[in-house]
Design a protein around this motif. Sequence first.
Motif, PDB file in Angstrom:
ATOM      1  N   GLY A 118     -11.469  21.920  -9.239  1.00 39.44           N
ATOM      2  CA  GLY A 118     -11.244  20.776 -10.108  1.00 39.44           C
ATOM      3  C   GLY A 118      -9.839  20.762 -10.690  1.00 39.44           C
ATOM      4  O   GLY A 118      -9.135  21.774 -10.693  1.00 39.44           O
ATOM      5  N   LEU A 119      -9.439  19.611 -11.179  1.00 41.87           N
ATOM      6  CA  LEU A 119      -8.070  19.401 -11.650  1.00 41.87           C
ATOM      7  C   LEU A 119      -7.675  20.297 -12.814  1.00 41.87           C
ATOM      8  O   LEU A 119      -6.513  20.687 -12.937  1.00 41.87           O
ATOM      9  N   ASN A 120      -8.600  20.644 -13.683  1.00 38.65           N
ATOM     10  CA  ASN A 120      -8.249  21.446 -14.863  1.00 38.65           C
ATOM     11  C   ASN A 120      -7.865  22.879 -14.525  1.00 38.65           C
ATOM     12  O   ASN A 120      -7.263  23.558 -15.359  1.00 38.65           O
ATOM     13  N   SER A 121      -8.200  23.359 -13.345  1.00 36.51           N
ATOM     14  CA  SER A 121      -7.896  24.732 -12.958  1.00 36.51           C
ATOM     15  C   SER A 121      -6.665  24.844 -12.070  1.00 36.51           C
ATOM     16  O   SER A 121      -6.362  25.915 -11.562  1.00 36.51           O
ATOM     17  N   ILE A 122      -5.965  23.743 -11.878  1.00 35.81           N
ATOM     18  CA  ILE A 122      -4.804  23.694 -10.984  1.00 35.81           C
ATOM     19  C   ILE A 122      -3.568  23.300 -11.776  1.00 35.81           C
ATOM     20  O   ILE A 122      -3.629  22.410 -12.626  1.00 35.81           O
ATOM     21  N   ALA A 123      -2.449  23.956 -11.469  1.00 30.54           N
ATOM     22  CA  ALA A 123      -1.170  23.573 -12.082  1.00 30.54           C
ATOM     23  C   ALA A 123      -0.057  23.739 -11.058  1.00 30.54           C
ATOM     24  O   ALA A 123      -0.121  24.596 -10.170  1.00 30.54           O
ATOM     25  N   ILE A 124       0.954  22.936 -11.211  1.00 28.39           N
ATOM     26  CA  ILE A 124       2.151  22.995 -10.380  1.00 28.39           C
ATOM     27  C   ILE A 124       3.233  23.697 -11.199  1.00 28.39           C
ATOM     28  O   ILE A 124       3.449  23.359 -12.366  1.00 28.39           O
ATOM     29  N   LEU A 125       3.889  24.694 -10.588  1.00 26.39           N
ATOM     30  CA  LEU A 125       5.017  25.386 -11.226  1.00 26.39           C
ATOM     31  C   LEU A 125       6.289  25.029 -10.460  1.00 26.39           C
ATOM     32  O   LEU A 125       6.589  25.623  -9.435  1.00 26.39           O
ATOM     33  N   PRO A 126       7.014  24.009 -10.943  1.00 27.83           N
ATOM     34  CA  PRO A 126       8.259  23.645 -10.260  1.00 27.83           C
ATOM     35  C   PRO A 126       9.357  24.667 -10.544  1.00 27.83           C
ATOM     36  O   PRO A 126       9.513  25.130 -11.675  1.00 27.83           O
ATOM     37  N   ILE A 127      10.096  25.018  -9.507  1.00 26.99           N
ATOM     38  CA  ILE A 127      11.319  25.818  -9.646  1.00 26.99           C
ATOM     39  C   ILE A 127      12.433  24.907  -9.141  1.00 26.99           C
ATOM     40  O   ILE A 127      12.421  24.486  -7.981  1.00 26.99           O
TER      41      ILE A 127
END
Length: 172
Positions: A118-127
């Motif tokens: 689900g969406l709440n357990s995902i994150a994007i880490l931009p470098i």
Amino acid sequence: MSYLTFDRIRNYSNTLGRAFTQNEHAKKYTKKTPVFLSYWHEDQELIKAVIGFLAQFGRSVHIDWLPNQIPRTTNATTAISIKEKIMASTKFIVLATPNSIESKWIPWELGIADGKKGLNSIAILPIVQSSTIWQEKEYYGIYNVIEEQVAGQWTVVSPNGGNRALRTWLEG
């Protein structure tokens, strides 16, 4: 709001990254389920620094090229193993670099995580090169993004509004 830059992440490699070699890192955080880090294999030089960055928040990271994880030649068995690791993790983070669009595995891994976690357990880490500019993929816009809101205060920003401290998000 700012993103993690290549210069800043390299500092984590030089400081925290040294303190958390893969073996020390694994031993220290074995009590917690690791975060699954999805990344482009050409970005491997950043991984130790990302491990150091996330370690400051008390989390270990699943890296598929650590010993006994994923074979060099990928196949269906590889996909099954990756899927199992995604399922076993509590959080899923995509390391988004300017070149990660070349990865064939990131979209597949993200699709597995999206469907199962689900969406709440995902994150994007931009470098990124500049802390205020990120050229995101269009579908990244539905996911949380890890940003620095105030100097030293890393947060997970929801596309629907609202922020959570990165440490809180990782623990939840």
